[in-house]
Design a protein around this motif. Sequence first.
Motif, mmCIF file in Angstrom:
data_model
loop_
_atom_site.group_PDB
_atom_site.id
_atom_site.type_symbol
_atom_site.label_atom_id
_atom_site.label_comp_id
_atom_site.label_asym_id
_atom_site.label_seq_id
_atom_site.Cartn_x
_atom_site.Cartn_y
_atom_site.Cartn_z
ATOM 1 N N LEU A 193 0.835 -1.199 0.000
ATOM 2 C CA LEU A 193 0.000 0.000 0.000
ATOM 3 C C LEU A 193 0.869 1.248 0.000
ATOM 4 O O LEU A 193 1.815 1.357 0.784
ATOM 5 N N SER A 194 0.521 2.195 -0.881
ATOM 6 C CA SER A 194 1.254 3.462 -0.945
ATOM 7 C C SER A 194 0.291 4.589 -1.282
ATOM 8 O O SER A 194 -0.860 4.362 -1.642
ATOM 9 N N ARG A 195 0.784 5.814 -1.156
ATOM 10 C CA ARG A 195 0.030 7.000 -1.544
ATOM 11 C C ARG A 195 0.613 7.548 -2.834
ATOM 12 O O ARG A 195 1.797 7.384 -3.111
ATOM 13 N N HIS A 202 -4.975 15.022 -7.938
ATOM 14 C CA HIS A 202 -5.983 14.437 -7.069
ATOM 15 C C HIS A 202 -5.337 13.307 -6.275
ATOM 16 O O HIS A 202 -4.852 12.337 -6.866
ATOM 17 N N PRO A 203 -5.310 13.384 -4.952
ATOM 18 C CA PRO A 203 -4.638 12.361 -4.147
ATOM 19 C C PRO A 203 -5.393 11.037 -4.164
ATOM 20 O O PRO A 203 -6.616 11.003 -4.284
ATOM 21 N N TYR A 204 -4.652 9.950 -4.038
ATOM 22 C CA TYR A 204 -5.265 8.634 -3.981
ATOM 23 C C TYR A 204 -4.284 7.662 -3.336
ATOM 24 O O TYR A 204 -3.091 7.967 -3.149
ATOM 25 N N ALA A 205 -4.799 6.488 -2.997
ATOM 26 C CA ALA A 205 -3.969 5.417 -2.453
ATOM 27 C C ALA A 205 -3.884 4.293 -3.481
ATOM 28 O O ALA A 205 -4.772 4.139 -4.321
ATOM 29 N N PRO A 218 -10.480 9.055 -3.038
ATOM 30 C CA PRO A 218 -11.350 9.728 -2.065
ATOM 31 C C PRO A 218 -12.171 10.821 -2.717
ATOM 32 O O PRO A 218 -11.824 11.343 -3.790
ATOM 33 N N GLY A 219 -13.275 11.182 -2.046
ATOM 34 C CA GLY A 219 -14.095 12.271 -2.567
ATOM 35 C C GLY A 219 -13.402 13.618 -2.464
ATOM 36 O O GLY A 219 -13.678 14.520 -3.249
ATOM 37 N N ALA A 226 -8.317 8.644 5.941
ATOM 38 C CA ALA A 226 -9.338 7.638 6.223
ATOM 39 C C ALA A 226 -9.342 6.552 5.151
ATOM 40 O O ALA A 226 -9.546 5.374 5.445
ATOM 41 N N VAL A 227 -9.112 6.935 3.895
ATOM 42 C CA VAL A 227 -9.066 5.971 2.802
ATOM 43 C C VAL A 227 -7.866 5.038 2.966
ATOM 44 O O VAL A 227 -7.975 3.817 2.810
ATOM 45 N N VAL A 228 -6.705 5.599 3.283
ATOM 46 C CA VAL A 228 -5.502 4.787 3.475
ATOM 47 C C VAL A 228 -5.704 3.814 4.630
ATOM 48 O O VAL A 228 -5.346 2.626 4.539
ATOM 49 N N THR A 229 -6.289 4.283 5.736
ATOM 50 C CA THR A 229 -6.551 3.408 6.882
ATOM 51 C C THR A 229 -7.474 2.258 6.494
ATOM 52 O O THR A 229 -7.248 1.105 6.867
#
Length: 240
Positions: A193-195, A202-205, A218-219, A226-229
Amino acid sequence: MQTTHRLLNGDGVRVDVPDATALPGGTALAVLALDGAGQLEVTSGTEPDLAFYLQVTGTALDREVALRAGRVLRYGRLGGDPQQGLGWSVEVSGHHVYGSTVPTMDVEALTGYLADVDVQADPLGPVLTPAGRTSWSPYRTQTLAQVVELAGAEPSEDPGTGRPGYLLDIRRARTGQLQPGRSSGAPVRGGLLSRASGEERHPYAVLESGDFVTYGMPGSEDVLDAVVTSMAQVAVELVR
């Protein structure tokens, strides 16, 4: 919470999100390469998925024609604009296969290409086998889009800005593609898992496993943590 879907090429995908309160919808996407006519993006989903697509594009499927296999092709101008391509849909035992064409493709050409694609019903989603003048595009992978709702998220087809829900963009990889030491991701239940880098707009995991690369979208940027968790416990598995 778990859900299982069928990619359009027949591969099954089991998605396990332990902290999800709901896993609504789930649409499979792929791209057909058409001999002499470019490409055709194809989606499969349920009636609500098709209705959402038609609402967003402003399309009415107000005409129909029978296909050689006995199924009915419903179609209409995308957005009601005569200068645009055709929006179309074929019902397959409670699911729908649908998409849109380029403006230069008429209904005769569309039905001809669709006649070269064998479509089989499956409880988890339609299975397409291209032949003749059609094949799967070598440049686009089989994909599943799955909404994840978390505690505190309002039930919605769209996670929405500021809500902790998110979208899983699940893309089929070559089996065994993941090679330890070549990813900067942290080991978690479902792989590495990474960011996304800070340079991304736009950020994402990203969750990498042997069979899939899964993007958690994420929205809004402020719920990325919270998405990464959540994705640290996600498992995306290939099933038959």
